[in-house]
Design a protein around this motif. Structure first.
Motif, PDB file in Angstrom:
ATOM      1  N   LYS A  33       0.808  -1.217   0.000  1.00 33.69           N
ATOM      2  CA  LYS A  33       0.000   0.000   0.000  1.00 33.69           C
ATOM      3  C   LYS A  33       0.844   1.271   0.000  1.00 33.69           C
ATOM      4  CE  LYS A  33      -3.697  -2.383  -0.062  1.00 33.69           C
ATOM      5  NZ  LYS A  33      -4.430  -2.473  -1.363  1.00 33.69           N
ATOM      6  N   GLU A  34       2.074   1.153   0.456  1.00 35.96           N
ATOM      7  CA  GLU A  34       2.945   2.326   0.477  1.00 35.96           C
ATOM      8  C   GLU A  34       4.381   1.872   0.312  1.00 35.96           C
ATOM      9  OE1 GLU A  34       2.024   5.754   3.123  1.00 35.96           O
ATOM     10  OE2 GLU A  34       4.029   5.376   3.933  1.00 35.96           O
ATOM     11  N   LEU A  35       5.154   2.650  -0.416  1.00 33.24           N
ATOM     12  CA  LEU A  35       6.558   2.327  -0.666  1.00 33.24           C
ATOM     13  C   LEU A  35       7.394   3.584  -0.499  1.00 33.24           C
ATOM     14  CD1 LEU A  35       8.689   0.234  -1.667  1.00 33.24           C
ATOM     15  CD2 LEU A  35       8.234   1.067  -3.989  1.00 33.24           C
ATOM     16  N   THR A  36       8.409   3.498   0.360  1.00 34.50           N
ATOM     17  CA  THR A  36       9.334   4.606   0.575  1.00 34.50           C
ATOM     18  C   THR A  36      10.704   4.200   0.057  1.00 34.50           C
ATOM     19  OG1 THR A  36       8.136   5.318   2.550  1.00 34.50           O
ATOM     20  CG2 THR A  36      10.385   6.130   2.276  1.00 34.50           C
ATOM     21  N   ILE A  37      11.280   5.026  -0.811  1.00 36.07           N
ATOM     22  CA  ILE A  37      12.607   4.774  -1.387  1.00 36.07           C
ATOM     23  C   ILE A  37      13.551   5.853  -0.894  1.00 36.07           C
ATOM     24  CG2 ILE A  37      13.924   4.450  -3.504  1.00 36.07           C
ATOM     25  CD1 ILE A  37      11.321   3.730  -4.914  1.00 36.07           C
ATOM     26  N   GLN A  38      14.553   5.447  -0.113  1.00 38.80           N
ATOM     27  CA  GLN A  38      15.541   6.382   0.444  1.00 38.80           C
ATOM     28  C   GLN A  38      16.886   6.110  -0.211  1.00 38.80           C
ATOM     29  OE1 GLN A  38      15.231   8.732   3.413  1.00 38.80           O
ATOM     30  NE2 GLN A  38      17.034   9.426   2.301  1.00 38.80           N
ATOM     31  N   THR A  39      17.448   7.123  -0.888  1.00 35.93           N
ATOM     32  CA  THR A  39      18.775   7.030  -1.491  1.00 35.93           C
ATOM     33  C   THR A  39      19.580   8.267  -1.106  1.00 35.93           C
ATOM     34  OG1 THR A  39      18.157   8.159  -3.546  1.00 35.93           O
ATOM     35  CG2 THR A  39      17.782   5.776  -3.450  1.00 35.93           C
ATOM     36  N   SER A  40      20.792   8.337  -1.613  1.00 29.68           N
ATOM     37  CA  SER A  40      21.630   9.507  -1.326  1.00 29.68           C
ATOM     38  C   SER A  40      21.043  10.776  -1.934  1.00 29.68           C
ATOM     39  CB  SER A  40      23.043   9.272  -1.859  1.00 29.68           C
ATOM     40  OG  SER A  40      23.009   9.025  -3.263  1.00 29.68           O
ATOM     41  N   LYS A  41      20.151  10.629  -2.892  1.00 34.38           N
ATOM     42  CA  LYS A  41      19.540  11.784  -3.548  1.00 34.38           C
ATOM     43  C   LYS A  41      18.307  12.294  -2.802  1.00 34.38           C
ATOM     44  CE  LYS A  41      21.120  10.338  -8.136  1.00 34.38           C
ATOM     45  NZ  LYS A  41      20.719   9.967  -9.520  1.00 34.38           N
ATOM     46  N   GLY A  42      17.835  11.531  -1.813  1.00 37.79           N
ATOM     47  CA  GLY A  42      16.664  11.971  -1.070  1.00 37.79           C
ATOM     48  C   GLY A  42      15.679  10.844  -0.846  1.00 37.79           C
ATOM     49  N   LYS A  43      14.487  11.208  -0.423  1.00 39.84           N
ATOM     50  CA  LYS A  43      13.464  10.220  -0.093  1.00 39.84           C
ATOM     51  C   LYS A  43      12.205  10.498  -0.893  1.00 39.84           C
ATOM     52  CE  LYS A  43      11.321  10.384   3.921  1.00 39.84           C
ATOM     53  NZ  LYS A  43      11.038  10.226   5.376  1.00 39.84           N
ATOM     54  N   VAL A  44      11.624   9.422  -1.427  1.00 45.46           N
ATOM     55  CA  VAL A  44      10.380   9.496  -2.175  1.00 45.46           C
ATOM     56  C   VAL A  44       9.379   8.545  -1.521  1.00 45.46           C
ATOM     57  CG1 VAL A  44       9.235   9.144  -4.389  1.00 45.46           C
ATOM     58  CG2 VAL A  44      11.572  10.055  -4.318  1.00 45.46           C
ATOM     59  N   VAL A  45       8.185   9.048  -1.239  1.00 47.55           N
ATOM     60  CA  VAL A  45       7.128   8.227  -0.646  1.00 47.55           C
ATOM     61  C   VAL A  45       6.021   8.077  -1.675  1.00 47.55           C
ATOM     62  CG1 VAL A  45       5.480   7.966   1.241  1.00 47.55           C
ATOM     63  CG2 VAL A  45       7.690   9.082   1.655  1.00 47.55           C
ATOM     64  N   LEU A  46       5.678   6.831  -1.998  1.00 49.45           N
ATOM     65  CA  LEU A  46       4.632   6.534  -2.964  1.00 49.45           C
ATOM     66  C   LEU A  46       3.508   5.769  -2.264  1.00 49.45           C
ATOM     67  CD1 LEU A  46       7.570   5.462  -4.750  1.00 49.45           C
ATOM     68  CD2 LEU A  46       5.999   6.564  -6.342  1.00 49.45           C
ATOM     69  N   ARG A  47       2.269   6.046  -2.662  1.00 52.35           N
ATOM     70  CA  ARG A  47       1.120   5.404  -2.033  1.00 52.35           C
ATOM     71  C   ARG A  47       0.186   4.853  -3.094  1.00 52.35           C
ATOM     72  NH1 ARG A  47      -0.998   9.257   2.068  1.00 52.35           N
ATOM     73  NH2 ARG A  47       0.915   8.556   3.135  1.00 52.35           N
ATOM     74  N   ASN A  48      -0.272   3.635  -2.859  1.00 51.00           N
ATOM     75  CA  ASN A  48      -1.221   2.995  -3.771  1.00 51.00           C
ATOM     76  C   ASN A  48      -2.633   3.358  -3.327  1.00 51.00           C
ATOM     77  OD1 ASN A  48      -2.651   1.395  -5.509  1.00 51.00           O
ATOM     78  ND2 ASN A  48      -1.865  -0.556  -4.744  1.00 51.00           N
ATOM     79  N   GLU A  49      -3.328   4.142  -4.123  1.00 56.53           N
ATOM     80  CA  GLU A  49      -4.661   4.616  -3.767  1.00 56.53           C
ATOM     81  C   GLU A  49      -5.749   3.916  -4.563  1.00 56.53           C
ATOM     82  OE1 GLU A  49      -4.745   8.854  -4.006  1.00 56.53           O
ATOM     83  OE2 GLU A  49      -3.337   9.125  -2.319  1.00 56.53           O
ATOM     84  N   SER A  50      -5.481   2.683  -4.971  1.00 58.00           N
ATOM     85  CA  SER A  50      -6.504   1.923  -5.681  1.00 58.00           C
ATOM     86  C   SER A  50      -7.637   1.551  -4.725  1.00 58.00           C
ATOM     87  CB  SER A  50      -5.902   0.652  -6.294  1.00 58.00           C
ATOM     88  OG  SER A  50      -5.370  -0.175  -5.270  1.00 58.00           O
ATOM     89  N   LYS A  51      -8.840   1.369  -5.268  1.00 53.47           N
ATOM     90  CA  LYS A  51      -9.994   1.053  -4.446  1.00 53.47           C
ATOM     91  C   LYS A  51      -9.941  -0.412  -4.006  1.00 53.47           C
ATOM     92  CE  LYS A  51     -12.943   4.454  -6.773  1.00 53.47           C
ATOM     93  NZ  LYS A  51     -14.191   4.665  -7.554  1.00 53.47           N
ATOM     94  N   PRO A  52     -10.487  -0.743  -2.830  1.00 56.23           N
ATOM     95  CA  PRO A  52     -10.498  -2.137  -2.383  1.00 56.23           C
ATOM     96  C   PRO A  52     -11.419  -2.991  -3.242  1.00 56.23           C
ATOM     97  CG  PRO A  52     -11.780  -0.758  -0.893  1.00 56.23           C
ATOM     98  CD  PRO A  52     -11.086   0.175  -1.840  1.00 56.23           C
ATOM     99  N   LYS A  53     -11.210  -4.293  -3.188  1.00 56.87           N
ATOM    100  CA  LYS A  53     -12.048  -5.216  -3.956  1.00 56.87           C
ATOM    101  C   LYS A  53     -13.482  -5.176  -3.429  1.00 56.87           C
ATOM    102  CE  LYS A  53      -9.539  -8.861  -3.166  1.00 56.87           C
ATOM    103  NZ  LYS A  53      -9.038 -10.273  -3.244  1.00 56.87           N
ATOM    104  N   GLU A  54     -14.447  -5.250  -4.359  1.00 61.20           N
ATOM    105  CA  GLU A  54     -15.854  -5.255  -3.957  1.00 61.20           C
ATOM    106  C   GLU A  54     -16.265  -6.609  -3.393  1.00 61.20           C
ATOM    107  OE1 GLU A  54     -18.288  -3.982  -7.158  1.00 61.20           O
ATOM    108  OE2 GLU A  54     -17.420  -1.959  -7.280  1.00 61.20           O
TER     109      GLU A  54
END
Length: 377
Positions: free
Chosen positions: A222-243
């Protein structure tokens, strides 16, 4: 004290299935008629009432999404010795079962389940007289909690295994059932145990350890954080849950939430997530071998470099673990739709060995650095 006399008087035309049991109290003149078979139940031998299950168990789902359950060991730890040598020990931590000896590491899920099911399936099949000589070959020690240890000592397999039952039509034939004399340490009662499936209790260390760097499903991230020497990026999966529970997982909708808020390239993020789930360990002991200098020649540092690598934190530095090239933190939501549980998986990526096509990495708080295959960038 109250004295109860039970008996079954013969009555013409009655069988043992409908012959009543008669009860008399304190040798009185009155008798009560009870249900058939009660006297024979109370006349059973003492070993009928003895505990035959050797270790406590709990019924658990065989796998996620399944309704089938299997009995598995319910304990704090399990260790196995063979011919005086301790093979391994596993312990139940807050996050589940893990290998604690000879090294702390994650367990392969399938081997773990077979191990716990084999321990729960150990029974005292038949109580016997004490043998003239008893030399245990295998020792299974279980900590049931509170420092209470149950130690099972198992002797060599007895000659002439028990023939398997005749299989039903369409069912596979069973193997010859093996048995051995055993006892619980501290008790003088001996019994026979079925050792046919005991090989699951003595797996080799390679199959016991998990070969996958990080074990989770890509669709559960649901969420992925990538930390490198260039900085940090936080990504979030906002897809809807299964019906519906049986519906396929919806396509991911990745968005950047830090350091800016913007739509993300979902295909690019999926490639990173899928790469994480497919990283397989080529060598789980890369860090240990480097610290001990055993891999010095293979790493190309020479004999003098081996002594240098024995210094504190130098192996981690050489493998790129002291200052990781990237740290990826995945928040995973697992379980049934209405009973989701979140956990965090942290993977640190170290030095990339382009020539050997290997990437040195660690997962979570496991102490062993590993060389992994399956990472393309």
């Amino acid at each position: 004290p109250m004295v109860l006399d039970l008996g079954t008087g013969p009555i013409a035309g009655q069988t043992r299935f409908d012959r009543p049991t008669w009860l008399r109290v304190n040798n009185g003149r009155q008798a009560w008629r009870l249900s058939p078979g009660l006297a024979s139940l109370l006349a059973r031998p003492a070993d009928y009432y003895m505990q035959r299950r050797l270790f406590p168990s709990v019924r658990e789902l065989k796998e996620e999404g399944s309704v089938a359950r299997a009995p598995r060991l319910d304990a704090k730890s399990l260790s196995v010795e063979e011919k005086g040598e301790k093979l391994f020990e596993v312990r139940k931590a807050a996050s589940g079962w893990e290998l604690s000896y000879p090294i702390r590491d994650a367990l392969d899920p399938q081997t773990r389940d077979r191990l716990l099911e084999a321990a729960a399936d150990l029974w005292a099949e038949k109580f016997i007289d004490a043998p003239r000589e008893f030399k245990p070959e295998r020792v299974v020690t279980v900590d049931t909690g509170g420092g209470q240890l149950t130690v099972l000592e198992v002797g060599p397999d007895l000659p002439g295994g028990k023939p398997p039952p005749i299989p039903l039509p369409g069912m596979p034939e069973e193997k010859e059932r093996k048995r051995a004399v055993a006892r619980l340490r501290g008790y003088d009662r001996y019994f026979e145990v079925d050792t046919t499936g005991m090989s699951a209790l003595t797996p080799d260390l390679g199959s016991l350890r998990d070969s996958q760097l990080a074990r989770f499903r890509a669709e559960d991230v649901k969420e992925l954080t990538i930390q490198t020497s260039k900085g940090k990026v936080v990504l979030r999966n906002e897809s809807k849950p299964k019906e519906m529970p049986d519906d396929p997982p919806p396509p991911p909708e990745w968005k950047i939430v830090a350091p800016i808020q913007a739509p993300a390239d979902s295909q690019a993020v999926d490639r990173v997530v899928n790469a994480l789930t497919s990283l397989n360990a080529v060598d789980r002991d890369a860090g240990m071998k480097t610290r001990l200098g055993a891999a010095a020649a293979a790493l190309g540092v020479g004999p003098l470099g081996a002594a240098w690598l024995l210094g504190a934190d130098r192996a981690e530095g050489y493998l790129g673990m002291a200052t990781p090239g990237a740290t990826l933190t995945a928040v995973v939501s697992e379980g049934p739709e209405k009973q989701k549980k979140q956990r965090t998986v942290v993977v640190r990526l170290g030095r990339h060995d382009a020539a050997g096509k290997k990437l040195y990495a660690t997962s979570g708080d496991w102490p062993c650095a590993m060389s992994a295959a399956g990472w393309s960038g």
